[in-house]
Scaffold this motif. Sequence first.
Motif, short mmCIF file in Angstrom:
data_model
loop_
_atom_site.label_atom_id
_atom_site.label_comp_id
_atom_site.label_asym_id
_atom_site.label_seq_id
_atom_site.Cartn_x
_atom_site.Cartn_y
_atom_site.Cartn_z
N LEU A 267 0.80 -1.22 -0.10
CA LEU A 267 0.09 -0.19 0.11
C LEU A 267 0.95 1.26 -0.15
O LEU A 267 0.51 2.17 -0.64
CB LEU A 267 -0.91 0.09 1.40
N ASP A 268 2.14 1.28 0.69
CA ASP A 268 2.90 2.47 0.66
C ASP A 268 3.54 2.55 -0.54
O ASP A 268 3.61 3.81 -1.15
CB ASP A 268 3.98 2.08 1.81
N ARG A 269 3.79 1.47 -1.31
CA ARG A 269 4.50 1.74 -2.66
C ARG A 269 3.53 2.14 -3.46
O ARG A 269 3.67 2.98 -4.56
CB ARG A 269 4.91 0.52 -3.12
N GLN A 270 2.24 2.10 -3.29
CA GLN A 270 1.24 2.17 -4.25
C GLN A 270 0.50 3.54 -3.93
O GLN A 270 -0.78 3.70 -4.44
CB GLN A 270 0.05 1.24 -4.15
N LEU A 271 1.09 4.11 -2.99
CA LEU A 271 0.52 5.61 -2.58
C LEU A 271 -0.98 5.38 -1.97
O LEU A 271 -1.71 6.28 -2.14
CB LEU A 271 0.56 6.45 -3.82
N LEU A 272 -1.10 4.39 -1.29
CA LEU A 272 -2.53 4.07 -0.85
C LEU A 272 -2.60 4.36 0.61
O LEU A 272 -3.65 4.28 1.24
CB LEU A 272 -3.03 2.77 -1.37
N LEU A 273 -1.35 4.41 1.43
CA LEU A 273 -1.59 4.70 2.85
C LEU A 273 -1.90 6.03 3.11
O LEU A 273 -2.32 6.20 4.17
CB LEU A 273 -0.05 4.23 3.53
N ARG A 274 -1.46 7.24 2.34
CA ARG A 274 -1.58 8.23 2.69
C ARG A 274 -1.67 9.07 1.22
O ARG A 274 -0.86 8.56 0.38
CB ARG A 274 -0.66 9.11 3.59
N PRO B 221 16.61 -2.16 -0.42
CA PRO B 221 16.97 -2.08 0.81
C PRO B 221 16.36 -1.05 1.47
O PRO B 221 16.13 -1.19 2.79
CB PRO B 221 18.55 -1.97 0.69
N ASP B 222 16.36 0.16 1.01
CA ASP B 222 15.84 1.41 1.63
C ASP B 222 14.29 1.58 1.24
O ASP B 222 13.77 2.72 1.66
CB ASP B 222 16.67 2.45 0.97
N ALA B 223 13.50 0.51 0.68
CA ALA B 223 12.15 0.75 0.59
C ALA B 223 11.33 0.60 1.71
O ALA B 223 11.80 0.07 2.71
CB ALA B 223 11.74 -0.06 -0.44
N PRO B 224 10.25 1.78 1.85
CA PRO B 224 9.32 1.50 2.85
C PRO B 224 8.67 0.12 3.31
O PRO B 224 8.03 -0.47 2.29
CB PRO B 224 8.43 2.66 2.95
N ARG B 225 8.83 -0.32 4.51
CA ARG B 225 7.94 -1.27 4.93
C ARG B 225 7.54 -0.92 6.44
O ARG B 225 8.10 -1.41 7.12
CB ARG B 225 9.27 -2.87 5.04
N PRO B 226 6.52 -0.59 6.30
CA PRO B 226 5.82 -0.03 7.47
C PRO B 226 5.25 -1.04 8.46
O PRO B 226 5.22 -2.35 8.31
CB PRO B 226 4.50 0.92 7.03
N ASP B 227 5.17 -0.71 9.99
CA ASP B 227 4.70 -1.79 10.83
C ASP B 227 3.31 -1.98 10.38
O ASP B 227 2.69 -1.49 9.62
CB ASP B 227 4.63 -0.79 12.13
N PRO B 228 3.12 -3.65 10.43
CA PRO B 228 1.81 -3.88 9.99
C PRO B 228 0.75 -3.27 10.69
O PRO B 228 -0.50 -3.50 10.49
CB PRO B 228 1.99 -5.52 10.27
N ASP B 229 0.65 -2.55 11.82
CA ASP B 229 -0.32 -2.03 12.56
C ASP B 229 -0.68 -0.58 11.82
O ASP B 229 -1.28 0.17 12.68
CB ASP B 229 -0.19 -1.99 13.89
N THR B 230 0.05 -0.14 11.01
CA THR B 230 -0.05 1.18 10.56
C THR B 230 -1.39 1.27 9.98
O THR B 230 -1.84 0.38 9.26
CB THR B 230 0.96 1.46 9.39
N PRO B 231 -2.11 2.32 10.36
CA PRO B 231 -3.64 2.58 9.96
C PRO B 231 -3.50 2.36 8.40
O PRO B 231 -2.49 3.19 7.80
CB PRO B 231 -3.87 3.94 10.49
#
Length: 371
Positions: free
Chosen positions: A25-32, A261-271
């Motif tokens: 979702l972060d890579r797909q610009l869907l978290l925010r 290596p530096d790509a975002p991998r957010p905490d799974p509890d991220t809203p």
Amino acid sequence: MTNTKRSVTGTAPLLGTRALNRATLDRQLLLRPARLSVAAAVEHLLGLQAQNVKPPYYALAARLDGFTPEALSRLMADREAVRIVTMRSTIHTHTADDCLTLRPLVQPARDRELVTFRKGLAGVDLDRLTVLARDLVETEPRTMRQLREALLQEWPDADPQALAVAARCRLPLVQVTPRGLWGRSGQVSLTTAEHWLGRSAEPAPTPDAVVLRYLAAFGPASVRDMQAWAGMTRLREAFERLRPQLVTFRDVNGVELFDLPDAPRPDPDTPAPPRFLPEFDNLLLSHADRTRVVPPEHRGRSWKGNLAYRTLLVDGFLAGLWRLEEDALVIEPFDRLTRSERDDVTAEGERMLRVMHPQSSYDIGFGAVRT
């Protein structure tokens, strides 16, 4: 923050389904909502599935801060973005630069596609067909029907549909405007990308370069995931060449996943706020294993035959369908939503409507739970 734990084999960290979901979702610009230009977003996402006219607009409305449909429409009118068959032999909206590079990348797959039509193309000189078709569409844009009829004069015994498909596979044919513009209509008329954009095709990028871009937009991912996205085969060698500069994980089934290596991998509890996605959104089509977004119990529920539905994400996962009626946004969840979830879905629906239909008034209603 990455939520990982060592797999039982100790070979690579384990990424659970929710961790994969949030990363994707972060890579797909869907978290925010992302503060990117439309062109930058389309480039980052490696194009937008565009079997129909409207999906790319809704896809960007779900992803970008300050998006207006006119912004994408203007790019297309200015020939800075185009609609063309690329990955998986489906129509995508690409930037002009990606159109001229990604289409050459997948050209071998388009050539292989013609094997399916070999009976209808018996006796057809494909090199001559390519020259004739190019001359036809560069003289003036042609519909597929016009292209079929013209080519049939040269090969009257061939299958008309096969002739048109051969032209589409052999040539980078783009749909000329007004087709694809917001609020406009127009039949599908085709010319070559080079003719429409006024410049020659670029050399195909190396598979390695596209692997890196794919991981930036869809990772972490397996070799099979990228092959499913591209509609290509034999990409293992590219991943292996890149292995020293990538990191690896395992999913819950033990499948090896590659990532930057530096790509975002957010905490799974991220809203993960609710999102209204169009039919054919690449989020649901670009992995061999779609469980990172589609719960197993909802597999196949966004399709019926050849018809794809508009989809709703709740907590990052496929959770229902939606449609616009004459005066209402109708939401059909797959499971009962909590009051808080319904409030969040309603708020996101209101936001989407303000972006996409600011001059119209819609009620928002929840249909029966689709079982």
